[in-house]
Write a protein that holds these residues in place. Structure first.
Motif, PDB file in Angstrom:
ATOM      1  N   SER A   1      65.230  43.210   8.420  1.00 21.04           N
ATOM      2  CA  SER A   1      65.235  42.356   9.617  1.00 21.04           C
ATOM      3  C   SER A   1      65.212  43.146  10.914  1.00 21.04           C
ATOM      4  CB  SER A   1      66.481  41.479   9.627  1.00 21.04           C
ATOM      5  OG  SER A   1      66.314  40.411   8.748  1.00 21.04           O
ATOM      6  N   GLY A   2      65.454  44.444  10.839  1.00 25.66           N
ATOM      7  CA  GLY A   2      65.397  45.256  12.054  1.00 25.66           C
ATOM      8  C   GLY A   2      66.727  45.494  12.718  1.00 25.66           C
ATOM      9  N   LEU A   3      67.853  45.204  12.019  1.00 22.90           N
ATOM     10  CA  LEU A   3      69.165  45.442  12.623  1.00 22.90           C
ATOM     11  C   LEU A   3      69.576  46.910  12.494  1.00 22.90           C
ATOM     12  CD1 LEU A   3      71.335  42.380  11.499  1.00 22.90           C
ATOM     13  CD2 LEU A   3      70.405  42.825  13.762  1.00 22.90           C
TER      14      LEU A   3
ATOM     15  N   PRO B   1      72.089  35.324   7.050  1.00 24.73           N
ATOM     16  CA  PRO B   1      72.863  36.557   6.873  1.00 24.73           C
ATOM     17  C   PRO B   1      74.142  36.376   6.068  1.00 24.73           C
ATOM     18  CG  PRO B   1      73.200  35.702   9.065  1.00 24.73           C
ATOM     19  CD  PRO B   1      72.212  34.788   8.407  1.00 24.73           C
TER      20      PRO B   1
ATOM     21  N   CYS C   1      63.816  43.025  16.102  1.00 23.16           N
ATOM     22  CA  CYS C   1      64.190  41.859  15.303  1.00 23.16           C
ATOM     23  C   CYS C   1      63.334  40.658  15.657  1.00 23.16           C
ATOM     24  CB  CYS C   1      65.625  41.441  15.633  1.00 23.16           C
ATOM     25  SG  CYS C   1      66.865  42.289  14.741  1.00 23.16           S
ATOM     26  N   GLU C   2      63.216  40.439  16.952  1.00 21.07           N
ATOM     27  CA  GLU C   2      62.539  39.236  17.435  1.00 21.07           C
ATOM     28  C   GLU C   2      61.090  39.214  16.966  1.00 21.07           C
ATOM     29  OE1 GLU C   2      61.572  39.393  21.499  1.00 21.07           O
ATOM     30  OE2 GLU C   2      60.271  37.678  21.133  1.00 21.07           O
TER      31      GLU C   2
ATOM     32  N   ARG D   1      68.756  26.823   8.920  1.00 18.31           N
ATOM     33  CA  ARG D   1      68.414  27.472  10.185  1.00 18.31           C
ATOM     34  C   ARG D   1      67.300  28.497   9.969  1.00 18.31           C
ATOM     35  NH1 ARG D   1      73.187  30.616  13.318  1.00 18.31           N
ATOM     36  NH2 ARG D   1      72.940  31.924  11.489  1.00 18.31           N
TER      37      ARG D   1
ATOM     38  N   ASP E   1      77.542  34.912  18.990  1.00 17.46           N
ATOM     39  CA  ASP E   1      77.236  35.845  17.894  1.00 17.46           C
ATOM     40  C   ASP E   1      75.931  36.574  18.193  1.00 17.46           C
ATOM     41  OD1 ASP E   1      76.659  37.174  15.526  1.00 17.46           O
ATOM     42  OD2 ASP E   1      77.575  35.634  14.289  1.00 17.46           O
TER      43      ASP E   1
ATOM     44  N   HIS F   1      66.147  35.258   8.137  1.00 14.34           N
ATOM     45  CA  HIS F   1      67.289  35.879   7.472  1.00 14.34           C
ATOM     46  C   HIS F   1      68.494  34.940   7.558  1.00 14.34           C
ATOM     47  CE1 HIS F   1      69.527  39.999   7.030  1.00 14.34           C
ATOM     48  NE2 HIS F   1      70.196  39.040   6.458  1.00 14.34           N
TER      49      HIS F   1
ATOM     50  N   VAL G   1      74.587  39.247  16.820  1.00 14.80           N
ATOM     51  CA  VAL G   1      73.761  39.636  15.671  1.00 14.80           C
ATOM     52  C   VAL G   1      72.964  38.438  15.165  1.00 14.80           C
ATOM     53  CG1 VAL G   1      73.837  40.434  13.289  1.00 14.80           C
ATOM     54  CG2 VAL G   1      75.259  41.539  15.005  1.00 14.80           C
ATOM     55  N   ALA G   2      73.645  37.294  15.016  1.00 13.30           N
ATOM     56  CA  ALA G   2      72.933  36.102  14.552  1.00 13.30           C
ATOM     57  C   ALA G   2      71.836  35.726  15.543  1.00 13.30           C
ATOM     58  CB  ALA G   2      73.911  34.941  14.367  1.00 13.30           C
TER      59      ALA G   2
ATOM     60  N   ARG H   1      70.078  37.715  17.341  1.00 12.99           N
ATOM     61  CA  ARG H   1      68.922  38.591  17.105  1.00 12.99           C
ATOM     62  C   ARG H   1      68.169  38.152  15.860  1.00 12.99           C
ATOM     63  NH1 ARG H   1      70.760  44.644  17.037  1.00 12.99           N
ATOM     64  NH2 ARG H   1      68.507  44.983  17.037  1.00 12.99           N
ATOM     65  N   LEU H   2      68.911  37.768  14.817  1.00 14.59           N
ATOM     66  CA  LEU H   2      68.254  37.354  13.568  1.00 14.59           C
ATOM     67  C   LEU H   2      67.503  36.039  13.733  1.00 14.59           C
ATOM     68  CD1 LEU H   2      70.924  38.252  10.874  1.00 14.59           C
ATOM     69  CD2 LEU H   2      68.797  39.439  11.383  1.00 14.59           C
ATOM     70  N   MET H   3      67.884  35.221  14.720  1.00  9.50           N
ATOM     71  CA  MET H   3      67.161  33.978  14.970  1.00  9.50           C
ATOM     72  C   MET H   3      65.930  34.229  15.836  1.00  9.50           C
ATOM     73  SD  MET H   3      68.653  31.856  13.242  1.00  9.50           S
ATOM     74  CE  MET H   3      69.470  33.039  12.191  1.00  9.50           C
ATOM     75  N   GLY H   4      65.711  35.488  16.200  1.00  5.78           N
ATOM     76  CA  GLY H   4      64.532  35.809  16.991  1.00  5.78           C
ATOM     77  C   GLY H   4      64.676  35.483  18.465  1.00  5.78           C
ATOM     78  N   LEU H   5      65.924  35.309  18.939  1.00  3.12           N
ATOM     79  CA  LEU H   5      66.105  35.055  20.372  1.00  3.12           C
ATOM     80  C   LEU H   5      65.845  36.343  21.154  1.00  3.12           C
ATOM     81  CD1 LEU H   5      69.363  32.901  20.319  1.00  3.12           C
ATOM     82  CD2 LEU H   5      66.993  32.147  20.380  1.00  3.12           C
ATOM     83  N   LYS H   6      65.350  36.184  22.381  1.00  2.00           N
ATOM     84  CA  LYS H   6      65.096  37.355  23.230  1.00  2.00           C
ATOM     85  C   LYS H   6      66.416  37.773  23.864  1.00  2.00           C
ATOM     86  CE  LYS H   6      60.277  36.532  24.215  1.00  2.00           C
ATOM     87  NZ  LYS H   6      59.491  35.355  24.563  1.00  2.00           N
TER      88      LYS H   6
ATOM     89  N   ARG I   1      77.213  33.386   9.602  1.00  2.00           N
ATOM     90  CA  ARG I   1      77.026  33.590  11.033  1.00  2.00           C
ATOM     91  C   ARG I   1      76.441  32.378  11.761  1.00  2.00           C
ATOM     92  NH1 ARG I   1      77.535  38.508  13.484  1.00  2.00           N
ATOM     93  NH2 ARG I   1      78.203  40.174  12.129  1.00  2.00           N
TER      94      ARG I   1
ATOM     95  N   VAL J   1      60.901  38.299  13.300  1.00  2.00           N
ATOM     96  CA  VAL J   1      61.067  36.862  13.059  1.00  2.00           C
ATOM     97  C   VAL J   1      59.752  36.142  13.363  1.00  2.00           C
ATOM     98  CG1 VAL J   1      62.359  34.792  13.653  1.00  2.00           C
ATOM     99  CG2 VAL J   1      63.523  36.996  13.616  1.00  2.00           C
TER     100      VAL J   1
END
Lengths: 235, 291
Positions: free
Chosen positions: A48-50, A82, A70-71, A148, B174, A80, B176-177, B179-184, A86, A74
């Motif tokens: 995912s790029g973390l 997680p 990450c963005e 989600r 959150d 992901h 980290v979450a 970032r995982l949702m693709g937010l800028k 989260r 996606v």
């Protein structure tokens, strides 16, 4: 679709992944099993790029992911759900779901089809759509985490321990939905300590031990493998 | 009674300024985890941005206000790029010292640029008063309270009704979450700093005509805004508003009815009592963790 070749990841001096090579083909469900601390979560986070990659490469649809945020990943279709779910605790169920559409949705764009699909898969989420994330039960939070991820219009779904902390009946319910998602044709990479559940839903599997792939093969073969039976299936 | 109404309005106006400073402090803290010790200097900078455009520049009122707020927005973006970004992965103490350093730098830069002699920032409603039940109330005080109420309403809409605001809350809850949702995430954090700087700018422009524009005005504002957030509840927006109004009211009413020498004792005494007895403040935490 997804390829990791000779992937090495470290946190400071502690090497979490030692040259992991792994493939996920389009339409396939792949299980990544192993004990706590084997590096499963690290691998998903790296896809995912973390995490920063120390050595090796990740490619998606044949093009390298290594330098992408990450963005961007996606946007390419990697979603992901997680570890630890989260969920955004102070946002409603619906807000959690709608936010996940931001990578593809233009301002004011519609998301009715996507949310209808998620509510069809998880009717409980529809009932709780106005509730805040923190007020959900563990099983509902897991459903929301998966829902989600689906809102992002993924082509590859990464699931990290969807059964963690759930009562057996609930864990089976979650995996029944994962099976449905699989039958819809989505490619899935699932990390799991519950080997029985993971191998039941998967086409193929990899066994990770202290950051190395020690076994790989068809799920049916892994289920019969004496080493897997002894170490992970407890018989 | 007439005296009381007049003091009440002045207290609410001062409290509104503290509330805006506290809101800027809180949105930065919730989104980035940074305790911004330069928050008071942000307000001072807002006042002096107004001095630069309106007093020294001689711009018309609308142009002067807009110019000052645009400068504050730019300052917020700069603060994000120069202070927050390089230090964001450092220990919290390093970040705090970074904000202290910028606060001291701002104060001395203002001293260098504007000198130690205070300026008078004129209100658009200079000298105007209205009669409320026999009390003579400055129109400026009413305008400050109304402006703050409108801004709070707009902020509520932003955070509850727009995707941008909901995404900002997600980043705050959150990272980290998010970032995982693709937010800028980077852009959202930058916008948070810009918003905080602009709110401080509005506070500074409104405070200018109530106090003198003095390069040392930032420190008392920072202390009051800090007390406001402790009393209201650290990290809570309604808490910042209630706490700001409480601190402003006790300062003005305390000076009139108790003792002008001890006017700050009530607010800071209340802060200490809250720290001892109810450290989560009036509004506490809305979000709870399930056990």
């Amino acid at each position: 679709m997804l390829g990791c070749s000779d992937l090495t990841v470290a946190y400071g001096d502690i090497v979490a992944l030692h040259g992991v090579t792994l493939q996920v083909r389009a339409g396939e469900t792949v299980a990544l099993i192993g004990a706590n601390g084997a590096g499963k979560t690290t691998l998903l986070q790296t896809i995912s790029g973390l995490n920063k990659v120390r050595g090796g490469h990740i490619s998606f649809d044949g093009s390298p992911l290594d330098s992408l945020s990450c963005e961007r990943r996606v946007r390419l279709g990697i979603a992901h759900a997680p570890e630890g779910r989260r969920i955004f605790p102070g946002l409603t169920v619906e807000e959690n779901l709608v936010l996940a559409t931001s990578p593809w949705r233009p301002p004011g764009g519609r998301y009715g089809d996507e949310i209808a699909q998620v509510f069809e898969l998880f009717p409980r989420l529809k009932e709780r759509r106005r509730q805040l994330g923190w007020s959900l039960s563990g099983g509902e939070q897991q459903m929301l985490a998966i829902g989600r991820a689906l809102m992002a219009r993924p082509r590859l779904l990464l699931l990290d321990e969807p059964s963690l902390g759930l009562a057996p009946r609930l864990a089976e319910e979650v995996y029944e939905r994962v099976g449905r998602i699989r039958r819809s044709g989505l490619t899935i990479l699932v990390v799991e300590q519950n080997t029985v559940l993971a191998l039941a839903v998967a086409d193929r599997g990899y066994v990770l031990e202290t950051g190395r792939v020690v076994l790989e093969g068809a799920a049916a073969e892994l289920k019969r493998d004496p080493r897997v039976r002894e170490a992970y299936l407890g018989r | 009674m007439a005296d009381f109404i007049q003091l009440l309005m002045n207290g609410l106006a001062l409290g509104s300024v503290y509330a805006l400073a506290a809101i800027g402090f809180v949105i930065v803290y919730s989104a980035t985890g940074v305790v911004n010790f330069a928050a008071g200097q942000f307000v001072m900078l807002g006042t002096f941005a107004g001095v630069a455009t309106l007093v020294n520049g001689g711009w018309s009122l609308p142009a002067g206000y807009l110019g000052a707020l645009a400068a504050m927005a730019l300052f917020g973006a700069l603060f994000y790029a120069v202070v927050y970004l390089p230090l964001r992965n450092s220990p919290a103490v390093t970040m705090i010292i970074g904000t202290v350093a910028i606060g001291i730098t701002l104060q001395n830069a203002a001293l260098l640029g504007f000198g130690s002699w205070p300026f008078r920032l004129v209100s658009p409603f200079e000298g105007m008063t209205v009669d409320i039940a026999g009390a003579v109330v400055p129109v400026h005080a009413i305008a400050v309270v109304v402006t703050t109420a409108v801004l709070i309403g707009l902020l509520w809409l932003l955070f509850n009704r727009t995707t941008l605001g909901i995404a900002m809350r997600a980043v705050a809850q959150d990272l980290v979450a998010a970032r995982l949702m693709g937010l800028k995430v980077g852009a959202l954090l930058a916008f948070t700093w810009i918003l905080a700087a602009v709110l401080a700018g509005v506070a500074g422009l409104m405070l200018g005509p109530m106090w003198f524009a003095d390069v040392n005005m930032g420190d008392p504002i920072a202390l009051k805004a800090f007390a406001a957030t402790i009393i209201g509840g650290f990290g809570s927006l309604p808490g910042a508003i209630a706490g700001g109004l409480f601190v402003g009211l006790t300062e003005v009413l305390g000076a009139a009815y108790v003792s002008s020498a001890y006017k700050d004792l009530i607010a800071f005494g209340a802060m200490i009592l809250f720290l001892l007895l109810r450290p989560q403040g009036v509004f506490g935490e809305r979000i709870q963790d399930r056990g």
